[in-house]
Design a protein around this motif. Structure first.
Motif, PDB file in Angstrom:
ATOM      1  N   SER A 193       0.838  -1.205   0.000  1.00  0.00           N
ATOM      2  CA  SER A 193       0.000   0.000   0.000  1.00  0.00           C
ATOM      3  C   SER A 193       0.870   1.252   0.000  1.00  0.00           C
ATOM      4  O   SER A 193       0.486   2.279  -0.561  1.00  0.00           O
ATOM      5  CB  SER A 193      -0.957   0.003   1.195  1.00  0.00           C
ATOM      6  OG  SER A 193      -0.268   0.168   2.418  1.00  0.00           O
ATOM      7  N   ALA A 194       2.054   1.174   0.594  1.00  0.00           N
ATOM      8  CA  ALA A 194       2.988   2.312   0.569  1.00  0.00           C
ATOM      9  C   ALA A 194       3.494   2.549  -0.845  1.00  0.00           C
ATOM     10  O   ALA A 194       3.524   3.690  -1.327  1.00  0.00           O
ATOM     11  CB  ALA A 194       4.162   2.049   1.504  1.00  0.00           C
ATOM     12  N   VAL A 195       3.856   1.488  -1.521  1.00  0.00           N
ATOM     13  CA  VAL A 195       4.325   1.591  -2.899  1.00  0.00           C
ATOM     14  C   VAL A 195       3.222   2.153  -3.795  1.00  0.00           C
ATOM     15  O   VAL A 195       3.460   3.040  -4.613  1.00  0.00           O
ATOM     16  CB  VAL A 195       4.802   0.215  -3.418  1.00  0.00           C
ATOM     17  CG1 VAL A 195       5.186   0.278  -4.887  1.00  0.00           C
ATOM     18  CG2 VAL A 195       5.965  -0.298  -2.564  1.00  0.00           C
ATOM     19  N   ALA A 196       2.010   1.662  -3.609  1.00  0.00           N
ATOM     20  CA  ALA A 196       0.874   2.142  -4.408  1.00  0.00           C
ATOM     21  C   ALA A 196       0.597   3.619  -4.144  1.00  0.00           C
ATOM     22  O   ALA A 196       0.257   4.369  -5.064  1.00  0.00           O
ATOM     23  CB  ALA A 196      -0.363   1.303  -4.108  1.00  0.00           C
ATOM     24  N   ALA A 197       0.749   4.061  -2.899  1.00  0.00           N
ATOM     25  CA  ALA A 197       0.508   5.471  -2.555  1.00  0.00           C
ATOM     26  C   ALA A 197       1.517   6.377  -3.254  1.00  0.00           C
ATOM     27  O   ALA A 197       1.152   7.429  -3.796  1.00  0.00           O
ATOM     28  CB  ALA A 197       0.578   5.672  -1.045  1.00  0.00           C
ATOM     29  N   LEU A 198       2.768   5.976  -3.264  1.00  0.00           N
ATOM     30  CA  LEU A 198       3.794   6.779  -3.944  1.00  0.00           C
ATOM     31  C   LEU A 198       3.564   6.793  -5.449  1.00  0.00           C
ATOM     32  O   LEU A 198       3.720   7.830  -6.108  1.00  0.00           O
ATOM     33  CB  LEU A 198       5.188   6.251  -3.612  1.00  0.00           C
ATOM     34  CG  LEU A 198       5.583   6.297  -2.134  1.00  0.00           C
ATOM     35  CD1 LEU A 198       6.982   5.742  -1.939  1.00  0.00           C
ATOM     36  CD2 LEU A 198       5.478   7.707  -1.584  1.00  0.00           C
ATOM     37  N   LYS A 199       3.166   5.655  -5.979  1.00  0.00           N
ATOM     38  CA  LYS A 199       2.865   5.570  -7.412  1.00  0.00           C
ATOM     39  C   LYS A 199       1.691   6.480  -7.770  1.00  0.00           C
ATOM     40  O   LYS A 199       1.728   7.203  -8.768  1.00  0.00           O
ATOM     41  CB  LYS A 199       2.553   4.111  -7.772  1.00  0.00           C
ATOM     42  CG  LYS A 199       2.412   3.846  -9.237  1.00  0.00           C
ATOM     43  CD  LYS A 199       2.224   2.348  -9.474  1.00  0.00           C
ATOM     44  CE  LYS A 199       2.150   2.043 -10.946  1.00  0.00           C
ATOM     45  NZ  LYS A 199       2.036   0.605 -11.205  1.00  0.00           N
ATOM     46  N   ALA A 200       0.656   6.477  -6.938  1.00  0.00           N
ATOM     47  CA  ALA A 200      -0.522   7.332  -7.173  1.00  0.00           C
ATOM     48  C   ALA A 200      -0.151   8.803  -7.084  1.00  0.00           C
ATOM     49  O   ALA A 200      -0.617   9.631  -7.888  1.00  0.00           O
ATOM     50  CB  ALA A 200      -1.621   6.993  -6.171  1.00  0.00           C
ATOM     51  N   ARG A 250       2.806  10.173  -7.673  1.00  0.00           N
ATOM     52  CA  ARG A 250       3.568  10.527  -8.886  1.00  0.00           C
ATOM     53  C   ARG A 250       2.647  10.696 -10.084  1.00  0.00           C
ATOM     54  O   ARG A 250       2.819  11.621 -10.877  1.00  0.00           O
ATOM     55  CB  ARG A 250       4.618   9.458  -9.176  1.00  0.00           C
ATOM     56  CG  ARG A 250       5.808   9.499  -8.272  1.00  0.00           C
ATOM     57  CD  ARG A 250       6.889   8.518  -8.747  1.00  0.00           C
ATOM     58  NE  ARG A 250       7.956   8.422  -7.787  1.00  0.00           N
ATOM     59  CZ  ARG A 250       8.055   7.467  -6.869  1.00  0.00           C
ATOM     60  NH1 ARG A 250       7.139   6.506  -6.802  1.00  0.00           N
ATOM     61  NH2 ARG A 250       9.058   7.450  -6.028  1.00  0.00           N
ATOM     62  N   ALA A 251       1.677   9.811 -10.218  1.00  0.00           N
ATOM     63  CA  ALA A 251       0.739   9.892 -11.345  1.00  0.00           C
ATOM     64  C   ALA A 251      -0.077  11.179 -11.269  1.00  0.00           C
ATOM     65  O   ALA A 251      -0.252  11.872 -12.275  1.00  0.00           O
ATOM     66  CB  ALA A 251      -0.178   8.675 -11.357  1.00  0.00           C
TER      67      ALA A 251
END
Length: 93
Positions: free
Chosen positions: A44-51, A53-54
């Motif tokens: 979920s941390a990785v997904a949050a950073l990805k979101a 950036r997007a």
């Protein structure tokens, strides 16, 4: 035995130890902080950073350096991270 937590650690402060009478020079504080996730929630941390950036239109590998970010960018990042189940630990010396 694998660990049940993942910690992302960063430090802040200057080890230069140059303390001037007028307040300039090194920070008098050294701060070591961690954002801690239970291993199943780590992605979920990785997904949050990805979101974040997007949303910001940034390249997928662009690093987040809070001191270089504008206020609006910081809010986007923090809003995404706040949606994840984390705890923090900080040591100030």
């Amino acid at each position: 035995m694998s660990s049940s937590f993942v910690a992302y650690i960063d430090e802040s402060g200057d080890e230069g130890f140059t303390f001037l009478d007028d307040g300039r020079g090194s920070s008098r504080w050294f701060v070591l902080s961690a954002v801690v996730y239970r291993r199943p929630a780590d992605l979920s941390a990785v997904a949050a950073l990805k979101a974040a950036r997007a949303t910001l239109g940034w390249a997928p590998k662009k690093a987040f350096h809070f001191c270089d970010m504008r206020h609006e960018h910081r809010r986007v990042l923090l809003n995404e991270v706040a949606k994840t189940p984390f705890r923090t630990v900080s040591i100030l010396s």
